[in-house]
Motif scaffolding. Structure first.
Motif, PDB file in Angstrom:
ATOM      1  N   MET A   1      66.164  13.616  13.873  1.00 50.14           N
ATOM      2  CA  MET A   1      66.145  12.847  12.634  1.00 50.14           C
ATOM      3  C   MET A   1      66.199  11.347  12.919  1.00 50.14           C
ATOM      4  SD  MET A   1      68.901  12.793   9.507  1.00 50.14           S
ATOM      5  CE  MET A   1      70.069  11.832  10.487  1.00 50.14           C
ATOM      6  N   LEU A   2      67.047  10.942  13.859  1.00 49.12           N
ATOM      7  CA  LEU A   2      67.202   9.526  14.163  1.00 49.12           C
ATOM      8  C   LEU A   2      65.964   8.956  14.842  1.00 49.12           C
ATOM      9  CD1 LEU A   2      70.902   9.573  15.447  1.00 49.12           C
ATOM     10  CD2 LEU A   2      70.081   8.935  13.182  1.00 49.12           C
TER      11      LEU A   2
ATOM     12  N   SER B   1      68.521   2.717  13.895  1.00 54.40           N
ATOM     13  CA  SER B   1      68.476   4.090  13.418  1.00 54.40           C
ATOM     14  C   SER B   1      69.376   4.991  14.244  1.00 54.40           C
ATOM     15  CB  SER B   1      67.033   4.613  13.466  1.00 54.40           C
ATOM     16  OG  SER B   1      66.965   5.984  13.116  1.00 54.40           O
ATOM     17  N   ALA B   2      69.343   4.830  15.564  1.00 53.38           N
ATOM     18  CA  ALA B   2      70.091   5.731  16.450  1.00 53.38           C
ATOM     19  C   ALA B   2      71.599   5.561  16.326  1.00 53.38           C
ATOM     20  CB  ALA B   2      69.659   5.511  17.897  1.00 53.38           C
ATOM     21  N   VAL B   3      72.066   4.325  16.112  1.00 57.53           N
ATOM     22  CA  VAL B   3      73.517   4.122  16.068  1.00 57.53           C
ATOM     23  C   VAL B   3      74.146   4.743  14.829  1.00 57.53           C
ATOM     24  CG1 VAL B   3      73.420   2.020  17.461  1.00 57.53           C
ATOM     25  CG2 VAL B   3      73.318   1.846  14.965  1.00 57.53           C
TER      26      VAL B   3
ATOM     27  N   GLN C   1      71.321   8.185  24.393  1.00 52.20           N
ATOM     28  CA  GLN C   1      70.511   8.772  23.327  1.00 52.20           C
ATOM     29  C   GLN C   1      69.518   7.763  22.776  1.00 52.20           C
ATOM     30  OE1 GLN C   1      72.558   9.657  19.592  1.00 52.20           O
ATOM     31  NE2 GLN C   1      71.493  11.632  19.488  1.00 52.20           N
ATOM     32  N   THR C   2      69.956   6.529  22.598  1.00 50.63           N
ATOM     33  CA  THR C   2      69.087   5.491  22.047  1.00 50.63           C
ATOM     34  C   THR C   2      67.956   5.139  23.004  1.00 50.63           C
ATOM     35  OG1 THR C   2      70.967   4.572  20.822  1.00 50.63           O
ATOM     36  CG2 THR C   2      69.034   3.174  21.061  1.00 50.63           C
TER      37      THR C   2
ATOM     38  N   VAL D   1      68.882  -3.120  25.793  1.00 50.72           N
ATOM     39  CA  VAL D   1      70.120  -2.430  26.173  1.00 50.72           C
ATOM     40  C   VAL D   1      71.335  -3.200  25.660  1.00 50.72           C
ATOM     41  CG1 VAL D   1      71.570  -1.751  28.128  1.00 50.72           C
ATOM     42  CG2 VAL D   1      69.113  -1.292  28.182  1.00 50.72           C
ATOM     43  N   ALA D   2      71.315  -4.526  25.797  1.00 46.77           N
ATOM     44  CA  ALA D   2      72.441  -5.337  25.313  1.00 46.77           C
ATOM     45  C   ALA D   2      72.616  -5.196  23.806  1.00 46.77           C
ATOM     46  CB  ALA D   2      72.214  -6.808  25.679  1.00 46.77           C
ATOM     47  N   PHE D   3      71.512  -5.202  23.078  1.00 51.07           N
ATOM     48  CA  PHE D   3      71.591  -5.057  21.620  1.00 51.07           C
ATOM     49  C   PHE D   3      72.057  -3.649  21.246  1.00 51.07           C
ATOM     50  CE2 PHE D   3      69.465  -5.401  17.279  1.00 51.07           C
ATOM     51  CZ  PHE D   3      70.340  -6.372  16.827  1.00 51.07           C
TER      52      PHE D   3
END
Length: 274
Positions: free
Chosen positions: A38-39, A90-92, A132-133, A166-168
């Motif tokens: 879904m994400l 979306s992933a977070v 996951q992201t 990655v930092a964000f």
């Protein structure tokens, strides 16, 4: 036991606990893949929608790209880096849901009775979410390449873009952990990060900020997503990136990450298990 040995043990224990919590979160991600699908699906839908429905019209307003592309082809190169950044937002959301679920199902109460480093529980969520992201961004990038995205970045450009992404991701993940801790229910936790999905629409994700009204343009230029999107876009399509924009992007990553981390730690220490 010598002082050095005690110090080494004290440092190793939180690391082992965090690794255990990470394995737990990765196993849950594998066991329940529907949330991951879904994400990942949301940014893919946005990518396909804007490329194939609006891309021809919006691309015409961009003029001719550096590689000579026009119309929809130029818009794909403009849009794809922004969708990669939106994938993070979306992933977070899944992180916030997972944290709130842990806080409401009683597992945290069990962890607090065990000899486990308190920060390890949150760190496990963060590292698991980052993995996951990154996987989600890889899927989105593959879809973007399939629909015509043609990055012109060299090795330095790719490394810079990946580093900033990655930092964000880390900064927004810590913020989403705090959202999950402050939420009163899993449903609330799923709604709080929605503001992160709205901000790219009020930034440079889909159209240049120069085309916006003055007041909205001022907001768009200084909100967190615009400098990050512009920097990633410039790095991937091999265009000059304004130094101020890059500095602002890094500053937002640091501010959000540190603020989210401190907020999450404080909430986890003080919030009773629900």
């Amino acid at each position: 036991m010598t002082t050095l040995a005690r110090t080494t043990t004290a440092l190793a224990r939180p690391g082992r606990d965090a690794a255990t919590m990470l394995r737990r979160n990765l196993r849950r991600m594998i066991r329940y893949p529907s949330l991951t699908v879904m994400l990942v699906g949301m940014p893919v839908v946005f990518l396909l929608l804007f490329v194939y429905v609006f891309g021809g019209t919006l691309g015409a307003g961009l003029g001719t790209a550096a590689d000579g592309a026009t119309g929809r082809a130029a818009y794909v190169d403009f849009l794809a880096p922004a969708i990669l950044v939106m994938t993070i937002a979306s992933a977070v959301q899944g992180t916030s849901i997972s944290v709130a679920s842990d806080m409401t199902t009683g597992i945290i109460a069990r962890f607090r009775t065990m000899a486990i480093s308190r920060t390890a529980v949150l760190t496990g969520h963060v590292v698991g979410s980052v993995i996951q992201t990154l996987l989600a961004m890889a899927v989105v990038l593959a879809v973007a390449l399939a629909v015509g995205f043609r990055p012109a970045a060299g090795i330095d450009g790719w490394l810079g873009a990946i580093g900033l992404l990655v930092a964000f991701t880390v900064s927004l993940t810590w913020l989403s952990v705090a959202f999950g801790l402050v939420a009163k229910s899993v449903e609330t936790a799923s709604n709080l990060p929605m503001i992160l999905l709205l901000l790219p629409f009020l930034g440079s994700a889909f159209v240049p900020v120069d085309s916006m009204p003055t007041a909205l343009r001022w907001f768009a230029e200084y909100q967190p997503f615009t400098p990050v999107i512009d920097t990633v876009r410039g790095l991937l399509v091999d265009r000059p990136v304004d130094g101020t924009t890059s500095v602002l992007a890094i500053a937002w990553c640091v501010a959000i990450g540190v603020g989210g981390y401190l907020w999450a730690r404080r909430l986890f220490a003080r919030t009773p298990v629900r």
